[in-house]
Design a protein around this motif. Structure first.
Motif, PDB file in Angstrom:
ATOM      1  N   PRO A   1       0.836  -1.205   0.000  1.00 55.54           N
ATOM      2  CA  PRO A   1       0.000   0.000   0.000  1.00 55.54           C
ATOM      3  C   PRO A   1       0.865   1.247   0.000  1.00 55.54           C
ATOM      4  O   PRO A   1       1.848   1.345   0.732  1.00 55.54           O
ATOM      5  N   VAL A   2       0.497   2.216  -0.834  1.00 56.02           N
ATOM      6  CA  VAL A   2       1.272   3.447  -0.975  1.00 56.02           C
ATOM      7  C   VAL A   2       0.492   4.600  -0.352  1.00 56.02           C
ATOM      8  O   VAL A   2      -0.691   4.790  -0.644  1.00 56.02           O
ATOM      9  N   ASN A   3       1.154   5.342   0.501  1.00 61.66           N
ATOM     10  CA  ASN A   3       0.556   6.509   1.142  1.00 61.66           C
ATOM     11  C   ASN A   3       0.099   7.504   0.077  1.00 61.66           C
ATOM     12  O   ASN A   3       0.915   8.045  -0.667  1.00 61.66           O
ATOM     13  N   TRP A   4      -1.215   7.759  -0.008  1.00 60.90           N
ATOM     14  CA  TRP A   4      -1.722   8.634  -1.059  1.00 60.90           C
ATOM     15  C   TRP A   4      -1.421  10.110  -0.793  1.00 60.90           C
ATOM     16  O   TRP A   4      -1.727  10.966  -1.619  1.00 60.90           O
ATOM     17  N   ARG A   5      -0.788  10.421   0.318  1.00 59.48           N
ATOM     18  CA  ARG A   5      -0.391  11.794   0.599  1.00 59.48           C
ATOM     19  C   ARG A   5       1.011  12.112   0.076  1.00 59.48           C
ATOM     20  O   ARG A   5       1.452  13.256   0.146  1.00 59.48           O
TER      21      ARG A   5
END
Length: 535
Positions: free
Chosen positions: A89-93
């Motif tokens: 999962p990639v931090n969308w921020r």
């Protein structure tokens, strides 16, 4: 806690099949009023797993996900588990450069992408190339009514795949999740988590005969609010523990206090996990009344102790049990818990992190690794069967963090005579703002690239609202001048917004030890004595 659920499963693949067989019609996920049953979640994640295999994704492959929390995210998590792959999962921020590093470092072969973050992904993919990334699957598409449908693209992608169960041949020790977290170098590292992480705590509690009310527990009849981001272990871990128990999960794409209050009342939420500042924000909402929260049985919180004032308000308004969690991404699951019984006004343990959960052990050591007696401050170490497999492709960093089965937590603290842990400071200097980890070295590196900055130090200072706030101390080059707002604008686009300091202080020099390491405690003292320049 549902005992049978955990006894019969060792992997997320097995848990999905069991839930579909035992409670097919029970709602697994609620997101923006869309409901997904356990039967549908199992069937659709089977299809997505077959589609992954058809795309060349196999056991050990890395699959990235860039998007907000939704039923589609958790479907892809389970699909990866059923394909033997590892979800990243990639931090969308994050910025494009930060996303590019994660895709490159993880060797992700496929990316699930939410249209909302297309521009960030475009920037990440516009560089010199990502040789491992072969496929991008866009989650969005057009529904039957012609309107945008956040899941249509994903459903189209796996529509022709069979819905039969898969057998990836994985066991409890095989990796299933890779979460990126930074260290003192400022370079994000992938923390690899195995299937076992999400089964060990319930198993240990059952084996010990512990009363679940004394700790953190998940029950099959729970309605759990997922309010923390799924790109961190707090969010995804909370969901997966509840999933393994067969609970219903109410998912927030992004935390908004007013919406959290509404969802708790609308869906009869019984349990949730938040940061203390999120409790404060909910209590400040106009609709926050004891009647609104009547369904709650337990609130878990972490990232910071609770103040006595907030405790009093929480007990009065929420009217349920409170439990504090101490953990880390590397620990995988809950390591230490301050139980509901300690949450009493004026209680002597309110400043404690708690005691190790069943199945876990704790000790405090000196610089040479020698165990210290109660009352003496040293480095906190945890032994837990839920701990990470290791850092992805970083054996030396893994060996430093995991020593003879003991995980070095990076925090300084001490134990009292009864084995309660009290934290004093963070050895690794992590700053925590509203539950989000910020690593000074990463911010300092970007600040130092400004042409006017000769040296930089970033520290966290206490903040009544967010727990901590990010402050920067800079030393300017001879003859250089720079305004705080210029530094802020320079960092935008280089760092996620929540990592950017809110205050900038100009110093003549930074305090360092003989080896050149910044003395952050001294920096905090200097900043406290200086006048902060607002950004």
């Amino acid at each position: 806690m549902n005992q049978t659920n955990h006894q019969t499963c060792r992997t997320l693949t097995e848990a999905s099949a069991r839930n579909a067989a035992q409670r097919p019609g029970r709602t697994a996920l609620i997101c923006e009023d869309r409901r997904t049953s356990y039967a549908r979640l199992h069937r659709d994640s089977n299809r997505a797993a077959h589609a992954l295999a058809a795309a060349g994704i196999g056991r050990g492959s890395r699959v990235a996900y860039l998007g907000r929390e939704s039923e589609h995210y958790y479907l892809t998590v389970l699909a990866c588990a059923k394909a033997g792959a590892v979800i990243v999962p990639v931090n969308w921020r994050l910025t494009s450069a930060e996303v590019e590093h994660i895709l490159r470092d993880s060797s992700a072969e496929l990316l699930f992408l939410d249209e909302e973050f297309q521009s960030v992904a475009d920037g990440a993919l516009a560089g010199p190339g990502l040789p491992s990334l072969r496929t991008v699957v866009r989650l969005d598409g057009t529904g039957q009514d012609g309107a945008r449908d956040r899941g249509a693209g994903l459903r189209d992608w796996y529509a022709r795949a069979p819905q039969t169960d898969t057998d990836p041949g994985t066991g409890p020790d095989d990796p299933v999740l890779q979460i990126y977290t930074s260290g003192t170098t400022g370079l994000p590292k992938g923390v690899v988590i195995a299937h076992r992480t999400f089964f060990t705590l319930p198993e240990a509690m059952r084996a010990s005969g512990a009363d679940p009310d004394d700790w953190i527990d998940w029950r099959a009849d729970d309605v759990s609010l997922i309010s923390l981001p799924g790109f961190g272990i707090a969010g995804i871990g909370w969901f997966l523990h509840g999933f393994c128990a067969g609970a219903t999960h109410v998912v927030m794409p992004m935390y908004v206090a007013a919406e959290a209050v509404r969802l708790i009342r609308a869906h009869g939420v019984t349990i949730t996990f938040v940061a203390p500042t999120m409790l404060q924000m909910m209590l400040d909402e106009r609709d926050a009344t004891p009647e609104t929260f009547a369904s709650l049985r337990k609130i878990a919180y972490g990232a910071a102790p609770i103040s006595e004032g907030l405790l009093l308000r929480s007990l009065e308004t929420f009217g349920c049990q409170l439990a504090q969690i101490y953990a880390s991404t590397e620990a995988g699951s809950v390591a230490v818990c301050l139980p509901p019984s300690a949450h009493k006004p004026g209680g002597p343990l309110l400043k404690a992190a708690g005691k190790p959960c069943p199945g876990n052990e704790i000790k405090v050591v000196d610089r040479d690794g020698n165990e210290l007696p109660p009352g003496e401050i040293g480095q906190v170490c945890i032994r837990t069967p839920a701990h990470m497999v290791g850092y992805w492709n970083r054996p030396e960093a893994t060996a430093e963090a995991l020593v003879d089965g003991w995980l070095r937590m990076g925090d300084a603290g001490y134990l009292d005579e009864d084995g309660h842990l009290f934290l004093c400071d963070r050895i690794n200097d992590t700053i925590i703002v509203a539950g989000q980890n910020i690593y000074p070295a990463e911010v300092e590196k970007q600040l130092s690239e400004h042409p006017a900055v000769a040296d930089a130090a970033v520290v966290g200072v206490p903040d009544d609202h967010w727990g901590e706030a990010v402050h920067a101390a800079v030393v300017l080059r001879p003859g250089a001048e720079v305004r705080p707002r210029q530094l802020l604008l320079f960092l935008r686009g280089r760092l996620a917004d929540y990592k950017i300091p809110i205050r900038y202080h100009v110093l003549d020099s930074l305090p360092r030890n003989p080896s050149g390491k910044i003395l952050r405690r001294s920096v905090r003292e200097l900043l406290g004595a200086s006048e902060a320049a607002p950004a």
